[in-house]
Design a protein around this motif. Structure first.
Motif, PDB file in Angstrom:
ATOM      1  N   LEU A  16       0.837  -1.199   0.000  1.00  0.00           N
ATOM      2  CA  LEU A  16       0.000   0.000   0.000  1.00  0.00           C
ATOM      3  C   LEU A  16       0.871   1.248   0.000  1.00  0.00           C
ATOM      4  N   PHE A  17       0.716   2.084  -1.021  1.00  0.00           N
ATOM      5  CA  PHE A  17       1.463   3.323  -1.173  1.00  0.00           C
ATOM      6  C   PHE A  17       0.534   4.511  -0.996  1.00  0.00           C
ATOM      7  N   SER A  18       1.095   5.608  -0.532  1.00  0.00           N
ATOM      8  CA  SER A  18       0.406   6.894  -0.569  1.00  0.00           C
ATOM      9  C   SER A  18       0.733   7.564  -1.898  1.00  0.00           C
ATOM     10  N   THR A  19      -0.278   8.102  -2.565  1.00  0.00           N
ATOM     11  CA  THR A  19      -0.086   8.821  -3.814  1.00  0.00           C
ATOM     12  C   THR A  19      -0.947  10.076  -3.777  1.00  0.00           C
ATOM     13  N   HIS A  20      -0.780  10.943  -4.762  1.00  0.00           N
ATOM     14  CA  HIS A  20      -1.602  12.148  -4.781  1.00  0.00           C
ATOM     15  C   HIS A  20      -3.049  11.828  -5.153  1.00  0.00           C
ATOM     16  N   ASN A  21      -3.320  10.570  -5.546  1.00  0.00           N
ATOM     17  CA  ASN A  21      -4.691  10.113  -5.763  1.00  0.00           C
ATOM     18  C   ASN A  21      -5.205   9.284  -4.596  1.00  0.00           C
ATOM     19  N   GLY A  22      -4.480   9.305  -3.473  1.00  0.00           N
ATOM     20  CA  GLY A  22      -4.898   8.518  -2.323  1.00  0.00           C
ATOM     21  C   GLY A  22      -4.151   7.196  -2.240  1.00  0.00           C
ATOM     22  N   PRO A  23      -4.520   6.335  -1.284  1.00  0.00           N
ATOM     23  CA  PRO A  23      -3.834   5.052  -1.103  1.00  0.00           C
ATOM     24  C   PRO A  23      -4.065   4.128  -2.300  1.00  0.00           C
ATOM     25  N   GLN A  24      -2.979   3.457  -2.736  1.00  0.00           N
ATOM     26  CA  GLN A  24      -3.083   2.498  -3.835  1.00  0.00           C
ATOM     27  C   GLN A  24      -2.112   1.345  -3.602  1.00  0.00           C
ATOM     28  N   LEU A  25      -2.497   0.165  -4.058  1.00  0.00           N
ATOM     29  CA  LEU A  25      -1.643  -1.011  -3.961  1.00  0.00           C
ATOM     30  C   LEU A  25      -0.757  -1.100  -5.194  1.00  0.00           C
ATOM     31  N   PHE A  26       0.569  -1.187  -4.956  1.00  0.00           N
ATOM     32  CA  PHE A  26       1.537  -1.325  -6.040  1.00  0.00           C
ATOM     33  C   PHE A  26       2.248  -2.674  -5.913  1.00  0.00           C
ATOM     34  N   ALA A  27       2.693  -3.192  -7.057  1.00  0.00           N
ATOM     35  CA  ALA A  27       3.481  -4.421  -7.080  1.00  0.00           C
ATOM     36  C   ALA A  27       4.524  -4.320  -8.179  1.00  0.00           C
ATOM     37  N   LEU A  28       5.603  -5.084  -8.034  1.00  0.00           N
ATOM     38  CA  LEU A  28       6.661  -5.162  -9.040  1.00  0.00           C
ATOM     39  C   LEU A  28       6.475  -6.466  -9.808  1.00  0.00           C
ATOM     40  N   ARG A  29       6.240  -6.374 -11.101  1.00  0.00           N
ATOM     41  CA  ARG A  29       5.921  -7.537 -11.909  1.00  0.00           C
ATOM     42  C   ARG A  29       6.848  -7.626 -13.133  1.00  0.00           C
ATOM     43  N   ALA A  30       7.120  -8.858 -13.571  1.00  0.00           N
ATOM     44  CA  ALA A  30       7.939  -9.114 -14.757  1.00  0.00           C
ATOM     45  C   ALA A  30       7.086  -9.760 -15.835  1.00  0.00           C
ATOM     46  N   TYR A  31       7.253  -9.306 -17.078  1.00  0.00           N
ATOM     47  CA  TYR A  31       6.500  -9.825 -18.208  1.00  0.00           C
ATOM     48  C   TYR A  31       7.473 -10.313 -19.275  1.00  0.00           C
ATOM     49  N   LYS A  32       7.297 -11.559 -19.704  1.00  0.00           N
ATOM     50  CA  LYS A  32       8.157 -12.121 -20.747  1.00  0.00           C
ATOM     51  C   LYS A  32       7.673 -11.621 -22.098  1.00  0.00           C
ATOM     52  N   VAL A  33       8.497 -10.788 -22.724  1.00  0.00           N
ATOM     53  CA  VAL A  33       8.149 -10.195 -24.007  1.00  0.00           C
ATOM     54  C   VAL A  33       8.334 -11.208 -25.137  1.00  0.00           C
ATOM     55  N   GLY A  34       9.324 -12.087 -25.004  1.00  0.00           N
ATOM     56  CA  GLY A  34       9.556 -13.090 -26.032  1.00  0.00           C
ATOM     57  C   GLY A  34      10.921 -13.729 -25.867  1.00  0.00           C
ATOM     58  N   SER A  35      11.275 -14.573 -26.816  1.00  0.00           N
ATOM     59  CA  SER A  35      12.568 -15.252 -26.838  1.00  0.00           C
ATOM     60  C   SER A  35      13.211 -15.037 -28.200  1.00  0.00           C
ATOM     61  N   THR A  36      14.540 -15.030 -28.221  1.00  0.00           N
ATOM     62  CA  THR A  36      15.259 -14.804 -29.462  1.00  0.00           C
ATOM     63  C   THR A  36      16.659 -15.379 -29.340  1.00  0.00           C
ATOM     64  N   PHE A  37      17.322 -15.581 -30.468  1.00  0.00           N
ATOM     65  CA  PHE A  37      18.718 -16.015 -30.465  1.00  0.00           C
ATOM     66  C   PHE A  37      19.591 -14.809 -30.737  1.00  0.00           C
ATOM     67  N   ILE A  38      20.553 -14.560 -29.869  1.00  0.00           N
ATOM     68  CA  ILE A  38      21.441 -13.402 -29.997  1.00  0.00           C
ATOM     69  C   ILE A  38      22.836 -13.902 -30.342  1.00  0.00           C
ATOM     70  N   ASP A  39      23.292 -13.579 -31.551  1.00  0.00           N
ATOM     71  CA  ASP A  39      24.611 -14.059 -31.962  1.00  0.00           C
ATOM     72  C   ASP A  39      25.718 -13.071 -31.636  1.00  0.00           C
ATOM     73  N   ASN A  40      25.368 -11.956 -31.002  1.00  0.00           N
ATOM     74  CA  ASN A  40      26.384 -11.014 -30.529  1.00  0.00           C
ATOM     75  C   ASN A  40      26.894 -11.440 -29.153  1.00  0.00           C
ATOM     76  N   PRO A  41      28.127 -11.124 -28.828  1.00  0.00           N
ATOM     77  CA  PRO A  41      28.618 -11.398 -27.469  1.00  0.00           C
ATOM     78  C   PRO A  41      28.036 -10.418 -26.467  1.00  0.00           C
ATOM     79  N   SER A  42      27.964 -10.845 -25.222  1.00  0.00           N
ATOM     80  CA  SER A  42      27.443  -9.992 -24.161  1.00  0.00           C
ATOM     81  C   SER A  42      28.459  -8.930 -23.775  1.00  0.00           C
TER      82      SER A  42
END
Length: 234
Positions: free
Chosen positions: A160-186
């Motif tokens: 529960l966070f305080s915001t200028h719109n009043g109390p709101q529930l926030f969460a940190l979420r991860a979304y898998k956009v996709g998969s790919t093959f990367i032939d470049n080095p990291s």
């Protein structure tokens, strides 16, 4: 598909000028996942995380002359390739000065936009099948000169966070956009930097701080950011 931290109300940057994805000018995976970056073919359809609200009304910076700040000690992997930082971790202190950051709809797990406002905070490209863990300390702007901050755990319970719109529930979420093959080095591992070994099969994840619906909740607006986040890769 570089790994990086951000504070963007709309989402990750995407080049969307070309009509033909085969020309290598489209961020096809990103635009296909989110679905509302605009039709390709014009520069106006591009999205840059560091642009103002002038692009499509959802730019990250509300204040005139605002700038993106990354604190000392921030890193993704080990960019020097010397073992100074863990290759499977990332951390950053990020902010926009002056705040706030405007928000937009966070994505659905299956793509497209949900009905819940949020702010895009990071993209991580990891080896296929690797998992993400960690958290961040996130600040909201309650009123001019007044902020509220709390810790969020990736995939953890809403807070529960305080915001200028009043109390709101926030969460940190991860979304898998996709998969790919990367032939470049990291650029974040000794194998990539020192040996030139290709990254290989990869999964792309976008992280959002977003509203978690509750009875009578309202849209998330006017976020301010001074956030520290750690990413762990298996």
């Amino acid at each position: 598909f570089d790994s990086h931290f951000s504070l963007s109300g709309f989402g990750p940057a995407a080049r969307n000028r070309s009509l033909a994805a085969s020309l290598g000018d489209n961020s096809t995976m990103t635009t296909s996942f989110y679905g509302d970056y605009g039709a390709p073919g014009t520069a106006a359809a591009n999205w840059d995380e560091l642009e103002s609200t002038a692009q499509n009304g959802f730019g990250p910076f509300v204040g005139a002359g605002a700038s993106f700040i990354v604190g000392p000690g921030s890193h993704v992997g080990d960019p020097a390739g010397t073992g100074a930082n863990p290759e499977n971790q990332a951390r950053a202190g990020i902010a926009v000065a002056p705040p706030p950051v405007s928000s937009h709809f966070a994505p659905n797990v299956t793509g497209g936009r949900s009905a819940f406002d949020g702010v895009f905070v990071a993209r991580f490209t990891v080896h296929s099948g690797a998992t993400l863990s960690g958290g961040m300390f996130f600040n909201t702007l309650v009123a001019p000169g007044q902020s509220f901050g709390a810790n969020l755990v990736l995939g953890g319970p809403a807070v529960l966070f305080s915001t200028h719109n009043g109390p709101q529930l926030f969460a940190l979420r991860a979304y898998k956009v996709g998969s790919t093959f990367i032939d470049n080095p990291s650029d974040a591992t000794s194998a990539g930097l020192n040996d030139g070994i290709e990254f290989g099969q990869a999964d792309v994840w976008d992280l959002w701080v977003q509203v978690v619906p509750a009875p009578g909740s309202v849209a998330l607006m006017g976020l301010a950011g001074l956030a520290g986040i750690r990413r762990r890769r298996a």
